[in-house]
Design a protein around this motif. Structure first.
Motif, short mmCIF file in Angstrom:
data_model
loop_
_atom_site.label_atom_id
_atom_site.label_comp_id
_atom_site.label_asym_id
_atom_site.label_seq_id
_atom_site.Cartn_x
_atom_site.Cartn_y
_atom_site.Cartn_z
N GLY A 5 44.42 27.66 46.77
CA GLY A 5 43.44 26.67 46.33
C GLY A 5 43.43 25.39 47.11
O GLY A 5 42.42 24.68 47.14
N ALA A 6 44.54 25.04 47.77
CA ALA A 6 44.59 23.79 48.53
C ALA A 6 43.97 23.93 49.91
O ALA A 6 43.74 22.92 50.58
N GLY A 7 43.70 25.15 50.34
CA GLY A 7 43.16 25.37 51.67
C GLY A 7 41.66 25.57 51.68
O GLY A 7 40.98 25.45 50.66
N ALA A 8 41.15 25.88 52.86
CA ALA A 8 39.70 26.04 53.03
C ALA A 8 39.21 27.41 52.59
O ALA A 8 38.00 27.62 52.49
N ASP A 9 40.13 28.35 52.33
CA ASP A 9 39.73 29.72 52.01
C ASP A 9 40.43 30.20 50.74
O ASP A 9 41.36 31.02 50.79
N PRO A 10 40.03 29.69 49.57
CA PRO A 10 40.68 30.12 48.32
C PRO A 10 40.47 31.60 48.05
O PRO A 10 39.48 32.19 48.48
N ALA A 11 41.43 32.20 47.36
CA ALA A 11 41.39 33.64 47.09
C ALA A 11 40.21 33.99 46.18
O ALA A 11 39.87 33.25 45.26
N ASP A 12 39.61 35.15 46.44
CA ASP A 12 38.50 35.66 45.63
C ASP A 12 39.09 36.28 44.36
O ASP A 12 39.91 37.21 44.43
N PRO A 13 38.71 35.81 43.17
CA PRO A 13 39.27 36.37 41.93
C PRO A 13 39.07 37.88 41.81
O PRO A 13 39.93 38.57 41.25
N ALA A 14 37.97 38.41 42.33
CA ALA A 14 37.73 39.85 42.23
C ALA A 14 38.79 40.63 42.99
O ALA A 14 39.26 41.68 42.52
N LEU A 15 39.20 40.13 44.16
CA LEU A 15 40.24 40.82 44.94
C LEU A 15 41.60 40.68 44.28
O LEU A 15 42.42 41.61 44.31
N VAL A 16 41.85 39.52 43.68
CA VAL A 16 43.12 39.33 42.97
C VAL A 16 43.18 40.29 41.77
O VAL A 16 44.22 40.91 41.50
N LEU A 17 42.07 40.44 41.06
CA LEU A 17 42.03 41.37 39.93
C LEU A 17 42.32 42.80 40.37
O LEU A 17 43.01 43.55 39.67
N GLU A 18 41.81 43.18 41.52
CA GLU A 18 42.08 44.53 42.03
C GLU A 18 43.58 44.74 42.22
O GLU A 18 44.13 45.78 41.85
N ARG A 19 44.25 43.74 42.78
CA ARG A 19 45.70 43.84 42.98
C ARG A 19 46.43 43.92 41.65
O ARG A 19 47.36 44.73 41.48
N ILE B 163 40.51 30.62 37.88
CA ILE B 163 41.58 31.09 37.01
C ILE B 163 41.08 31.95 35.86
O ILE B 163 41.70 32.96 35.50
N ARG B 164 39.96 31.60 35.27
CA ARG B 164 39.53 32.23 34.01
C ARG B 164 39.51 33.76 34.05
O ARG B 164 39.98 34.41 33.10
N PRO B 165 38.97 34.41 35.10
CA PRO B 165 38.94 35.88 35.08
C PRO B 165 40.33 36.52 35.15
O PRO B 165 40.47 37.70 34.86
N LEU B 166 41.34 35.74 35.54
CA LEU B 166 42.67 36.30 35.78
C LEU B 166 43.60 36.19 34.58
O LEU B 166 44.75 36.61 34.66
N LEU B 167 43.10 35.65 33.48
CA LEU B 167 43.97 35.41 32.33
C LEU B 167 44.04 36.64 31.42
O LEU B 167 43.03 37.30 31.19
N PRO B 168 45.24 36.93 30.88
CA PRO B 168 45.39 38.08 29.97
C PRO B 168 44.80 37.76 28.60
O PRO B 168 44.46 36.61 28.30
N SER B 169 44.70 38.79 27.76
CA SER B 169 44.08 38.60 26.44
C SER B 169 45.07 38.63 25.30
O SER B 169 44.85 38.02 24.27
N GLY B 170 46.15 39.38 25.43
CA GLY B 170 47.05 39.59 24.30
C GLY B 170 47.88 38.36 23.99
O GLY B 170 48.20 37.57 24.87
N PRO B 171 48.27 38.21 22.72
CA PRO B 171 49.09 37.05 22.33
C PRO B 171 50.50 37.10 22.89
O PRO B 171 51.18 36.08 22.93
#
Length: 678
Positions: free
Chosen positions: A307-321, A364-372
């Motif tokens: 996030g501090a750089g010019a090319d922040p990670a794509d949430p869709a690719l992070v979700l795939e991982r 951040i929002r798409p990467l958050l879990p749902s369970g308590p």
């Protein structure tokens, strides 16, 4: 806007009105406030409060001092909040973290109740009253913590690690040992459960000369006979168990209160840690993640979001991982579908997410879990205020003691006065301290004095080793700024002022106060400026150096000119008012001091005519109110600008020497004599 008065006792005593932190004054004054909070709306009489503050040894002036403390608190909290009743006082219409803790406890919301604790209650308050109430509050916390651990154990949560740490901290607390024995037994570790009892018997005999309680002995009998109820199996997952955490920092130093706070807040779900580059957000998050990993038996996921750089990670690719690590099989296309599948997979699991170096809440929002049962640790230079539901921790630089400990550990040198000077030169910024220590460790022929001398000449240039560098870290944030915000960041660093008021910021930026405050707040949100209080701002020393190094000469001169013009107007106005209003004299001296400081820091650097003008206006203003005896010759209208400048310096030198600023006064006098060729 929320202007409710909130008072906090579950940690260092503090107060805020809405989002604004209030200055509560001395420890005794804060002790008075704490006693009134703990009275829960009842009136405390004068003699009771004197006992609270001084116990059996009150001073002769105790009554007057008590009234002074109460008056000061009333000025901070508001007259409507602290009321006099006879010779005593009581608090009204305030909210407290203690009351909220009790409400959540009684509602059975135990993790949320425990998350309110910020450290040792009533921290740093003196005297036997504070000590007794501190012990009582800590006992309340431990009772709630035991209830929460017992509930987790009955629900099949793995809690042996947390219970083991609690036993180490409170070895005489038998109820905690009983819980640990139950947890170990259910985990199939019967011999270890027996060992806990054996150790308890030894400690109780040595410390108190007693045998274990009947409750602990009964648990022991059930363990050795195999009759202890088994309870539900510990939660787990049949899929792959990812363990992606980076290695813990071997020489992680200090941050005890922050570690404790983040550990407890994490029980509520999402914790967002923010702060300027190099302050140690990632180190803290990784360290906490390792400490709590046993809470998350279904795995730990990690990603650097860049996030501090010019090319922040794509949430869709992070979700795939993440989905692949959790054994999802076929990963659907599209970010929304992937986020939905992540929530499905984590609904009944206990997974820890370490989302490092986030750019924004939207990332951040798409990467958050749902369970308590899952948790997420987020780090970001930006304050993610729009990350709904997150608990926020702002990380500041290290205290001097911890910074020295980090430096000496990395550099492998003993602590001492010079080490303290080195960490001060590093602004107590963990990255800077670590880099300085690494440079010294890599150069065995250098002494700490050698390193200090180099830092005195060029701090940012020296604070670089390998691929670690303070300047490079700051540049990541600076390079993401838009043109106008970058210009504001540079120009606001120019004035030699410990704090920036909104008025001073407006003068530097050439904007009205509202626009200037908006610029300052944007920089605060990006951790490029600190908010000392409402409407007051300051730079970290190294960030100021970084900003000044990127300020073009023309821009710097222009900023200095606007600042000096503003101060000159203030000096002139104060001098005029001081002729009839003695109260304006203090303002005059304060404004004159600011100008003198600017001339010392930037002597010869601003426009020479402006420098001459500032010194002469100061001299004239001080002479007008009798704070300066001018030289026999009239210094205010000479034909030769060189003589004007010298006489202006002479005036400043005489004034500063007269107000006991001997070192600076002498320097100004010497400069004046040199300019006059004497």
């Amino acid at each position: 806007m929320d202007d409710t008065l909130h008072l906090g006792l579950l940690g260092p005593v503090r107060a805020r009105r809405g989002p604004v932190e209030l200055d509560l004054g001395s420890p005794k004054q804060r002790l008075l406030l704490a006693a009134l909070v703990l009275a829960e709306g009842r009136t405390l009489g004068r003699d009771q409060l004197i006992d609270v503050l001084w116990a059996d040894d009150p001073p002769a002036t105790a009554r007057n001092v008590l009234r002074t403390y109460a008056s000061r608190l009333r000025g901070v909290l508001g007259r409507e909040s602290l009321v006099s009743v006879g010779s005593g006082y009581r608090l009204v219409r305030v909210s407290t973290d203690l009351a909220e803790f009790e409400r959540l406890r009684d509602a059975g919301r135990l993790p949320e109740a425990l998350a309110l604790w910020r450290g040792e209650p009533l921290a740093d308050l003196p005297g036997p009253y504070a000590e007794a109430r501190r012990a009582a509050l800590e006992e309340e916390r431990l009772a709630v913590l035991e209830r929460r651990l017992a509930a987790d154990l009955e629900a099949g949560v793995e809690v042996t690690g947390e219970l083991g740490a609690l036993v180490a901290a409170y070895p005489l607390r038998e109820s905690v040992r009983a819980l640990l024995m139950r947890a170990l037994y259910r985990a199939g570790r019967q011999s270890e459960a027996i060992g806990v009892f054996t150790e308890a018997r030894r400690v109780l005999d040595e410390e108190l000369g007693v045998e274990p309680s009947s409750e602990l002995a009964d648990v022991y009998r059930q363990v050795i006979t195999g009759s202890l109820p088994a309870g539900p199996p510990f939660a787990g997952t049949a899929g792959p168990i990812p363990a992606q955490l980076p290695g813990d920092i071997p020489d992680f130093t200090g941050r005890r209160e922050a570690v404790k706070a983040v550990e407890e807040l994490l029980r509520t779900g999402v914790v967002a840690i923010s702060g300027l580059g190099g302050v140690g957000k990632t180190a803290l998050a990784v360290h906490v993640a390792h400490r709590v990993r046993e809470r998350y038996p279904d795995g730990q996921l990690h990603v650097d979001l860049r996030g501090a750089g010019a090319d922040p990670a794509d949430p869709a690719l992070v979700l795939e991982r993440f989905l692949d690590a959790l054994g999802a099989g076929r990963v659907p296309p599209g970010q929304e579908a992937r986020a939905a599948l992540l929530r499905t997979l984590t609904a009944d699991r206990r997974v820890l997410f370490l989302l490092d170096n986030a750019a924004s809440a939207a990332q951040i929002r798409p990467l958050l879990p749902s369970g308590p049962g899952s948790g997420a640790l987020v780090t970001s230079r930006a304050r993610l205020s729009d990350l709904i539901g997150a608990r926020h921790v702002y990380l500041d630089v290290l205290p001097e003691r911890e910074a020295v400990a980090l430096f000496t550990a990395v550099a492998r040198v003993p602590s001492g006065r010079t080490a303290a000077q080195v960490v001060a030169a590093c602004g107590y910024l963990p990255l800077a301290v670590r880099v300085a220590g690494a440079r010294l460790a890599a150069r065995p022929r250098w002494s700490v004095d050698d390193l200090l001398a180099r830092l005195s000449e060029q701090r940012l240039g020296e604070l670089r080793v390998g691929d670690l560098g303070v300047e490079a870290s700051f540049a990541l944030s600076y390079d993401q700024l838009g043109e106008e915000l970058a210009r504001g960041f540079r120009r606001l660093a120019v004035p030699d002022s410990a704090e920036l008021t909104v008025e001073l910021a407006a003068a530097v930026l050439g904007r009205d106060a509202r626009e200037a405050e908006r610029t300052c707040e944007e920089l605060v949100d990006l951790s490029l400026l600190e908010s000392a209080a409402a409407g007051r701002y300051r730079y970290h020393d190294l960030l100021r150096d970084f900003a000044l190094a990127r300020t073009p000469e023309t821009e710097r001169r222009a900023a200095l000119a606007t600042v000096q013009a503003s101060w000159l107007a203030a000096v002139t106005g104060a001098a005029e008012r001081a002729m009839t209003d003695p109260g304006a004299r203090d303002l005059l001296l304060e404004e004159a001091s600011c100008l003198a400081a600017m001339d010392r820091r930037h002597r010869g650097a601003p426009d020479p005519e402006l420098t001459v003008g500032s010194t002469l206006v100061v001299a004239r203003a001080l002479a007008l109110v009798g704070a300066l005896d001018p030289p026999p010759a009239d210094p205010f209208s000479p034909a030769d600008p060189r003589i004007a400048y010298a006489r202006g310096l002479l005036a400043l030198g005489l004034w500063e020497a007269g107000t006991h600023q001997v070192v600076h006064g002498k320097a100004a006098l010497e400069a004046a004599l040199a300019a006059l060729g004497r």
